[in-house]
Design a protein around this motif. Structure first.
Motif, mmCIF file in Angstrom:
data_model
loop_
_atom_site.group_PDB
_atom_site.id
_atom_site.type_symbol
_atom_site.label_atom_id
_atom_site.label_comp_id
_atom_site.label_asym_id
_atom_site.label_seq_id
_atom_site.Cartn_x
_atom_site.Cartn_y
_atom_site.Cartn_z
ATOM 1 N N LEU A 95 28.736 36.359 -42.724
ATOM 2 C CA LEU A 95 28.542 34.891 -42.432
ATOM 3 C C LEU A 95 27.261 35.616 -42.953
ATOM 4 N N ARG A 96 26.524 36.052 -41.425
ATOM 5 C CA ARG A 96 24.866 36.186 -41.511
ATOM 6 C C ARG A 96 24.633 36.884 -42.276
ATOM 7 N N GLU A 97 24.543 37.725 -42.859
ATOM 8 C CA GLU A 97 24.021 38.609 -44.406
ATOM 9 C C GLU A 97 24.336 37.859 -45.766
ATOM 10 N N ALA A 98 25.294 36.647 -45.729
ATOM 11 C CA ALA A 98 25.889 35.847 -46.432
ATOM 12 C C ALA A 98 24.342 35.234 -46.779
ATOM 13 N N LEU A 99 24.075 34.515 -45.837
ATOM 14 C CA LEU A 99 23.178 33.818 -45.017
ATOM 15 C C LEU A 99 21.667 34.011 -45.913
ATOM 16 N N GLU A 100 21.161 35.870 -45.220
ATOM 17 C CA GLU A 100 19.923 35.899 -44.915
ATOM 18 C C GLU A 100 19.706 36.700 -46.608
ATOM 19 N N GLU A 101 21.330 37.283 -46.899
ATOM 20 C CA GLU A 101 20.919 37.977 -48.276
ATOM 21 C C GLU A 101 20.487 37.158 -49.828
ATOM 22 N N CYS A 102 21.283 35.988 -49.951
ATOM 23 C CA CYS A 102 21.438 35.124 -50.765
ATOM 24 C C CYS A 102 21.406 33.094 -50.252
ATOM 25 N N GLY A 103 21.090 32.863 -48.752
ATOM 26 C CA GLY A 103 20.529 31.969 -48.603
ATOM 27 C C GLY A 103 22.070 30.536 -48.667
ATOM 28 N N LEU A 104 23.522 31.755 -49.003
ATOM 29 C CA LEU A 104 24.448 30.323 -48.303
ATOM 30 C C LEU A 104 25.517 30.551 -47.376
ATOM 31 N N LEU A 105 25.290 29.346 -47.202
ATOM 32 C CA LEU A 105 25.720 29.156 -45.445
ATOM 33 C C LEU A 105 27.251 28.654 -45.402
ATOM 34 N N LEU A 106 28.368 29.669 -44.706
ATOM 35 C CA LEU A 106 29.140 28.634 -44.544
ATOM 36 C C LEU A 106 29.400 28.430 -42.977
ATOM 37 N N ALA A 107 28.949 26.979 -43.225
ATOM 38 C CA ALA A 107 29.091 26.660 -41.240
ATOM 39 C C ALA A 107 29.132 25.137 -41.645
ATOM 40 N N GLU A 108 29.634 24.940 -40.313
ATOM 41 C CA GLU A 108 29.186 22.831 -40.333
ATOM 42 C C GLU A 108 28.736 22.535 -38.839
ATOM 43 N N PRO A 109 28.622 21.387 -39.143
ATOM 44 C CA PRO A 109 27.400 20.506 -38.243
ATOM 45 C C PRO A 109 28.854 20.420 -37.241
ATOM 46 N N LEU A 110 27.971 20.950 -35.376
ATOM 47 C CA LEU A 110 28.688 20.856 -34.708
ATOM 48 C C LEU A 110 28.624 18.829 -33.878
ATOM 49 N N ASP A 111 27.975 17.650 -34.784
ATOM 50 C CA ASP A 111 28.013 16.969 -34.713
ATOM 51 C C ASP A 111 28.429 16.487 -35.775
ATOM 52 N N ALA A 112 29.656 15.348 -36.239
ATOM 53 C CA ALA A 112 29.766 14.598 -37.022
ATOM 54 C C ALA A 112 28.726 14.235 -38.086
ATOM 55 N N GLY A 113 28.519 14.556 -39.150
ATOM 56 C CA GLY A 113 27.617 13.276 -39.784
ATOM 57 C C GLY A 113 26.297 14.232 -40.387
ATOM 58 N N ALA A 114 25.943 14.895 -39.008
ATOM 59 C CA ALA A 114 24.856 15.498 -39.632
ATOM 60 C C ALA A 114 24.402 16.741 -40.969
ATOM 61 N N PRO A 115 23.286 16.364 -41.008
ATOM 62 C CA PRO A 115 22.659 17.268 -42.158
ATOM 63 C C PRO A 115 23.356 18.932 -42.011
ATOM 64 N N LEU A 116 23.666 19.873 -43.040
ATOM 65 C CA LEU A 116 23.256 21.196 -43.207
ATOM 66 C C LEU A 116 22.544 21.023 -44.111
ATOM 67 N N ASP A 117 21.513 21.759 -43.215
ATOM 68 C CA ASP A 117 20.560 22.655 -43.798
ATOM 69 C C ASP A 117 20.771 24.135 -44.357
ATOM 70 N N ALA A 118 20.777 24.695 -45.331
ATOM 71 C CA ALA A 118 21.420 26.293 -45.517
ATOM 72 C C ALA A 118 19.593 27.399 -45.339
ATOM 73 N N ASP A 119 18.947 25.988 -46.154
ATOM 74 C CA ASP A 119 17.592 26.379 -46.405
ATOM 75 C C ASP A 119 17.136 27.104 -45.276
ATOM 76 N N GLN A 120 16.813 25.804 -44.220
ATOM 77 C CA GLN A 120 16.513 25.963 -43.246
ATOM 78 C C GLN A 120 16.730 26.749 -41.765
ATOM 79 N N ALA A 121 18.208 27.058 -42.238
ATOM 80 C CA ALA A 121 18.549 28.277 -41.737
ATOM 81 C C ALA A 121 18.342 29.490 -41.910
ATOM 82 N N ARG A 122 18.247 29.688 -43.085
ATOM 83 C CA ARG A 122 17.590 30.636 -44.063
ATOM 84 C C ARG A 122 16.604 31.391 -43.344
ATOM 85 N N ALA A 123 15.521 30.387 -43.203
ATOM 86 C CA ALA A 123 13.721 30.989 -42.759
ATOM 87 C C ALA A 123 14.329 31.135 -41.339
#
Length: 294
Positions: A95-123
């Motif tokens: 999962l880490r390599e997927a985010l780092e190499e191609c920017g895809l984040l297979l994750a969910e926010p701990l807080d219900a309704g919070a946005p998922l920002d794959a670009d920020q996580a990769r940055a």
């Protein structure tokens, strides 16, 4: 026919790869990334996102940042001789390599309704922050349930492409909706979604370069008509262990797979041909390209 001389006897490094799939009108497509032409290993080859296991991958706080406990991940991987934290770490590495190499984040926010920002996580990850810190800062939980173990490949003692040896666990997963895969222009310089058979046709025609694990995996994927079919097959099997046996025969490099007459494992591990011949800078079955799909 004699075994090729060993050029590298180092212990294989633990690694993880994720085969990311999406549904298209004609069936499943797979994401391929082109490694940088000056990379130390597999230069210029189109690969699935992945990389070696980092020590921190196995120490991630499972209670907070994983959707399944170590014991469940260990059982799903089906490797009794692999330590539980290492088994869980392989999921994290994929999962880490997927985010780092191609920017895809297979994750969910701990807080219900919070946005998922794959670009920020990769940055943040690419800026040097440890993966655990990125997940903590953005309050994310990794979706290991979306990964299905698919196969395990160990580089032979005499690698045909590159010099390093890896013990790589291949996972399959559906790409997350609403996210766009992009190569990083550092480790990888191109990204493309292709139907598995189309990717192999481009390889045959010299448009892209592939390594044997990708060739055999794509031939396997080409037998499925949907992403759901791939995931169902992966979850209903024990991931095969594939340690290719290299030989030189009449000046031609040959790779044999389980089930081949020249391989010590007699039971087949994969559909398709049991050996590939390296001729004119291309790996092909002895009976020709179409034998990949027989």
């Amino acid at each position: 026919m004699q075994p090729a001389a060993s050029v590298d006897s180092e212990t294989p490094r633990a690694a993880a790869t994720v085969v990311l799939l999406r549904e298209a009108d004609t069936g499943p497509e797979v994401l391929l990334l082109r490694r940088h032409a000056k990379a130390s290993n597999m230069a210029g080859i189109y690969v699935f996102p992945g990389g070696k296991l980092d020590a921190e991958d196995s120490t991630l706080d499972a209670a907070t940042h994983l959707d399944q406990p170590h014991a469940t991940l260990h059982a799903s991987l089906n490797e009794p001789d692999t330590d539980g934290p290492i088994a869980a770490g392989l999921y994290v590495a994929a999962l880490r390599e997927a985010l780092e190499e191609c920017g895809l984040l297979l994750a969910e926010p701990l807080d219900a309704g919070a946005p998922l920002d794959a670009d920020q996580a990769r940055a943040l990850l690419r800026a040097g922050q440890p993966f655990a810190q990125v997940l903590a800062a953005l309050r994310l939980r990794l979706q290991t349930r979306h990964l299905a173990p698919w196969s395990r490949w160990i580089t032979p003692l005499a690698p045909t492409m590159g010099t390093r040896r890896f013990d790589t666990r291949f996972f399959v997963a559906q790409a997350p909706a609403g996210q766009t895969a992009r190569h990083d222009d550092e480790e990888t310089t191109d990204s493309v979604w292709l139907a598995p058979r189309k990717a192999l046709e481009q390889y045959r025609d010299g448009a892209i370069d592939l390594a044997p694990p990708q060739i055999m995996s794509l031939a396997h994927l080409a037998r499925h008509a949907s992403v759901a079919s791939v995931l169902s097959a992966a979850r209903s099997q024990r991931p095969p262990l594939i340690l290719p046996e290299p030989f030189d025969h009449d000046g031609v490099r040959v790779l044999c797979y389980p089930g081949d007459a020249m391989h010590p494992v007699r039971e087949r591990a994969l559909p398709g041909p049991t050996r590939l011949h390296y001729r004119e800078r291309r790996f092909t079955p002895e009976a020709g390209f179409d034998a990949l799909f027989d």
